[in-house]
Write a protein that holds these residues in place. Structure first.
Motif, PDB file in Angstrom:
ATOM      1  N   UNK A  21      -4.451   4.618  -3.952  1.00 34.31           N
ATOM      2  CA  UNK A  21      -5.509   4.008  -4.761  1.00 34.31           C
ATOM      3  C   UNK A  21      -6.575   3.463  -3.813  1.00 34.31           C
ATOM      4  N   UNK A  22      -7.753   3.239  -4.343  1.00 35.60           N
ATOM      5  CA  UNK A  22      -8.796   2.594  -3.568  1.00 35.60           C
ATOM      6  C   UNK A  22      -8.659   1.082  -3.716  1.00 35.60           C
ATOM      7  N   UNK A  23      -9.154   0.344  -2.724  1.00 37.85           N
ATOM      8  CA  UNK A  23      -9.120  -1.117  -2.759  1.00 37.85           C
ATOM      9  C   UNK A  23     -10.556  -1.611  -2.911  1.00 37.85           C
ATOM     10  N   UNK A  24     -10.827  -2.297  -4.013  1.00 38.51           N
ATOM     11  CA  UNK A  24     -12.196  -2.768  -4.234  1.00 38.51           C
ATOM     12  C   UNK A  24     -12.198  -4.086  -4.997  1.00 38.51           C
ATOM     13  N   UNK A  25     -12.754  -4.088  -6.194  1.00 36.21           N
ATOM     14  CA  UNK A  25     -13.059  -5.316  -6.911  1.00 36.21           C
ATOM     15  C   UNK A  25     -11.862  -6.227  -7.137  1.00 36.21           C
ATOM     16  N   UNK A  26     -10.697  -5.655  -7.388  1.00 32.25           N
ATOM     17  CA  UNK A  26      -9.537  -6.465  -7.723  1.00 32.25           C
ATOM     18  C   UNK A  26      -8.688  -6.827  -6.514  1.00 32.25           C
ATOM     19  N   UNK A  27      -9.152  -6.497  -5.329  1.00 29.01           N
ATOM     20  CA  UNK A  27      -8.438  -6.873  -4.118  1.00 29.01           C
ATOM     21  C   UNK A  27      -7.206  -6.019  -3.870  1.00 29.01           C
ATOM     22  N   UNK A  28      -6.597  -6.244  -2.724  1.00 28.72           N
ATOM     23  CA  UNK A  28      -5.421  -5.473  -2.314  1.00 28.72           C
ATOM     24  C   UNK A  28      -4.289  -5.619  -3.325  1.00 28.72           C
ATOM     25  N   UNK A  29      -3.987  -6.853  -3.716  1.00 27.73           N
ATOM     26  CA  UNK A  29      -2.882  -7.084  -4.642  1.00 27.73           C
ATOM     27  C   UNK A  29      -3.155  -6.442  -6.000  1.00 27.73           C
ATOM     28  N   UNK A  30      -4.339  -6.660  -6.549  1.00 30.57           N
ATOM     29  CA  UNK A  30      -4.646  -6.166  -7.884  1.00 30.57           C
ATOM     30  C   UNK A  30      -4.532  -4.671  -8.011  1.00 30.57           C
ATOM     31  N   UNK A  31      -5.104  -3.939  -7.056  1.00 35.40           N
ATOM     32  CA  UNK A  31      -5.051  -2.477  -7.122  1.00 35.40           C
ATOM     33  C   UNK A  31      -3.644  -1.960  -6.823  1.00 35.40           C
ATOM     34  N   UNK A  32      -2.948  -2.596  -5.871  1.00 38.11           N
ATOM     35  CA  UNK A  32      -1.567  -2.182  -5.570  1.00 38.11           C
ATOM     36  C   UNK A  32      -0.664  -2.420  -6.772  1.00 38.11           C
ATOM     37  N   UNK A  33      -0.922  -3.492  -7.522  1.00 37.93           N
ATOM     38  CA  UNK A  33      -0.099  -3.808  -8.692  1.00 37.93           C
ATOM     39  C   UNK A  33      -0.256  -2.745  -9.769  1.00 37.93           C
ATOM     40  N   UNK A  34      -1.489  -2.284  -9.985  1.00 41.93           N
ATOM     41  CA  UNK A  34      -1.704  -1.206 -10.956  1.00 41.93           C
ATOM     42  C   UNK A  34      -0.968   0.057 -10.502  1.00 41.93           C
ATOM     43  N   UNK A  35      -1.049   0.360  -9.190  1.00 43.28           N
ATOM     44  CA  UNK A  35      -0.452   1.589  -8.674  1.00 43.28           C
ATOM     45  C   UNK A  35       1.074   1.556  -8.742  1.00 43.28           C
ATOM     46  N   UNK A  36       1.695   0.448  -8.361  1.00 47.90           N
ATOM     47  CA  UNK A  36       3.157   0.404  -8.324  1.00 47.90           C
ATOM     48  C   UNK A  36       3.748   0.562  -9.722  1.00 47.90           C
ATOM     49  N   UNK A  37       3.023   0.122 -10.733  1.00 43.75           N
ATOM     50  CA  UNK A  37       3.515   0.229 -12.109  1.00 43.75           C
ATOM     51  C   UNK A  37       3.380   1.646 -12.659  1.00 43.75           C
ATOM     52  N   UNK A  38       2.700   2.518 -11.965  1.00 39.77           N
ATOM     53  CA  UNK A  38       2.584   3.916 -12.373  1.00 39.77           C
ATOM     54  C   UNK A  38       3.729   4.772 -11.841  1.00 39.77           C
ATOM     55  N   UNK A  39       4.542   4.229 -10.931  1.00 36.48           N
ATOM     56  CA  UNK A  39       5.536   5.048 -10.241  1.00 36.48           C
ATOM     57  C   UNK A  39       6.677   5.448 -11.167  1.00 36.48           C
ATOM     58  N   UNK A  40       7.163   6.674 -10.988  1.00 33.87           N
ATOM     59  CA  UNK A  40       8.250   7.179 -11.815  1.00 33.87           C
ATOM     60  C   UNK A  40       9.568   6.497 -11.484  1.00 33.87           C
ATOM     61  N   UNK A  41       9.774   6.172 -10.227  1.00 34.84           N
ATOM     62  CA  UNK A  41      10.980   5.462  -9.829  1.00 34.84           C
ATOM     63  C   UNK A  41      10.741   3.957  -9.891  1.00 34.84           C
ATOM     64  N   UNK A  42      11.793   3.165 -10.160  1.00 35.38           N
ATOM     65  CA  UNK A  42      11.645   1.702 -10.157  1.00 35.38           C
ATOM     66  C   UNK A  42      11.590   1.176  -8.726  1.00 35.38           C
ATOM     67  N   UNK A  43      10.381   0.930  -8.238  1.00 28.60           N
ATOM     68  CA  UNK A  43      10.209   0.508  -6.844  1.00 28.60           C
ATOM     69  C   UNK A  43       9.300  -0.713  -6.768  1.00 28.60           C
ATOM     70  N   UNK A  44       9.366  -1.392  -5.634  1.00 31.45           N
ATOM     71  CA  UNK A  44       8.438  -2.467  -5.295  1.00 31.45           C
ATOM     72  C   UNK A  44       7.642  -2.053  -4.070  1.00 31.45           C
ATOM     73  N   UNK A  45       6.396  -2.519  -3.985  1.00 24.31           N
ATOM     74  CA  UNK A  45       5.617  -2.387  -2.760  1.00 24.31           C
ATOM     75  C   UNK A  45       5.758  -3.699  -1.993  1.00 24.31           C
ATOM     76  N   UNK A  46       6.362  -3.629  -0.827  1.00 22.79           N
ATOM     77  CA  UNK A  46       6.597  -4.823  -0.006  1.00 22.79           C
ATOM     78  C   UNK A  46       5.611  -4.802   1.158  1.00 22.79           C
TER      79      UNK A  46
END
Length: 440
Positions: A322-347
């Motif tokens: 994903x790109x990192x912009x208006x919502x910051x690193x956390x915001x964009x990473x949070x949207x992306x991690x919730x799209x994953x097919x496997x149940x994972x966390x981004x640490x």
């Protein structure tokens, strides 16, 4: 948001440092990556040569000139304007930085999508959508974005605006742009002679960035409004197989960031010091030369295209991006991690930042937001998820071939779709860049 963003900014050219060899940039990136890998559990073993790399597909990587951007501070007097003229006075930084939360936008867009029964839309990011065209195998990828002037630098604001627009397409590994239109909203309060000076500078910056990216801009739309907004709209017509998967991150993958964070803090700081009282407060903790260095490092980050890192993702089997912009690193990473097919966390354990911006964020009461990636970024980089093996080669290729930088900032772990940023992440200070002078 702090009142950092409300202070006008003017630069004294005598304070600008000059000249930087590309080698120093590459060396600093390599050294930072080595130091980073020594402290990151997921990257404690180096792979050898090109072992297990995937062959590049048919997607051609455009030629990229391996040079450092040349800057010269905009002086209104050089263009027949009053010395106190500033684009910032005609922008609306506060409204841009205090952007609606990504959860609010997601809820709105989900409602919108549910009404589109005849033409299903798949949401990719907040600014980018993809839609299957009727009666054929092609998809329409569309993205748009706008920025408000955060610096009194018309030419570089134009370049930044173009890079910001195209990041939505590059975040899918797509290099080709089918159509591209620029758009400018001009404050009705700015007089016509001033418009006739500023608009060509903005437009030239935009078009120069487009030329560098091999993109043809088909037109420009200019409207009157209450404040400056610069941006555009880009589309690409593609086959489904051209789109990179963004939902197959798996435990053991590593997380990479292609630009340091801290652009909004650095830019706001360069305005903050123009107030004598606040300036005295700042220079007790950070040297004035460091403020200017940070401002130009931020500018370099903002005008640097995501094209090459994006296309290179195809060679190294990207699992999510994903790109990192208006919502910051956390915001964009949070949207992306919730799209994953496997149940994972981004640490996330490590944060590459524009040098000393953690100190500045603490000084102005924004440390908690900054160190958890919750401050907005202006034309930020890509967050890329790959296997450990491919990720190390990806970072090395960006540094050695492109002359850019990329950092491994964390790992993918089994979880429940959360972004976990370490309480005290390791800070990687990205060295400041000295600048050559060039007028526009």
């Amino acid at each position: 948001m702090s009142d950092l963003s409300s202070v006008n900014h003017q630069i004294n050219p005598e304070n600008i440092k000059v000249s930087l060899s590309q080698k120093s940039t590459m060396d600093s990136s390599t050294n930072n990556q080595q130091e980073f890998q020594e402290n990151q559990d997921t990257t404690n073993e180096q792979t050898n040569g090109n072992e297990n790399q995937e062959k590049s597909d048919d997607h051609t990587i455009p030629a990229v000139e391996n040079t450092t951007e040349i800057y010269y501070p905009f002086d209104p007097r050089d263009h027949g304007l009053d010395e106190n003229f500033s684009m910032i006075n005609y922008g609306d930084i506060r409204d841009k930085l205090i952007h609606p939360g990504h959860h609010d936008i997601q809820a709105f867009l989900t409602t919108f999508i549910n009404t589109q029964v005849d033409r299903p839309i798949t949401l990719l990011t907040e600014e980018t959508t993809i839609m299957k065209l009727s009666n054929n195998d092609y998809y329409l990828l569309e993205t748009s974005n706008f920025i408000t002037p955060m610096l009194n630098e018309p030419y570089y604001i134009g370049k930044t605006a173009f890079v910001n627009v195209m990041s939505g397409i590059y975040a899918l590994g797509i290099a080709e742009c089918t159509t591209h239109r620029m758009a400018i909203s001009i404050p009705s309060t700015i007089d016509i002679p001033t418009r006739n000076i500023i608009i060509p500078l903005i437009t030239q910056g935009y078009l120069d960035a487009a030329t560098d990216a091999h993109v043809s801009v088909q037109g420009i739309r200019i409207i009157n409004s209450s404040s400056f907004l610069i941006g555009g709209n880009a589309t690409s017509i593609i086959l489904e197989q051209q789109i990179l998967r963004r939902d197959i991150a798996c435990p053991g993958d590593i997380i990479i960031l292609t630009k340091p964070i801290g652009t909004s803090v650095a830019i706001a700081l360069s305005q903050y010091i123009e107030d004598p009282v606040k300036r005295n407060e700042i220079i007790k903790k950070i040297k004035l030369s460091d403020v200017l260095d940070a401002k130009y490092r931020a500018l370099d980050v903002m005008v640097k295209s995501n094209l090459y890192p994006a296309v290179l993702m195809r060679k190294y089997a990207t699992h999510a991006v994903c790109e990192i912009s208006t919502h910051g690193l956390y915001g964009h990473a949070d949207v992306l991690v919730k799209k994953q097919l496997q149940p994972v966390d981004f640490v996330i354990n490590n944060l590459p930042i524009i040098s000393k911006m953690d100190m500045v964020a603490k000084l102005v009461g924004l440390s908690g937001q900054f160190l958890t990636g919750r401050l907005p970024e202006i034309s930020g980089g890509l967050l890329v998820v790959m296997s450990k093996e491919h990720g190390i080669h990806y970072c090395q290729t960006i540094t050695q071939t492109y002359g850019g930088q990329a950092w491994i900032i964390g790992s993918v772990e089994p979880g429940n779709g959360s972004v976990l940023i370490k309480n005290l992440p390791k800070i990687i200070n990205v060295p400041d860049m000295e600048q050559k002078s060039k007028k526009h």
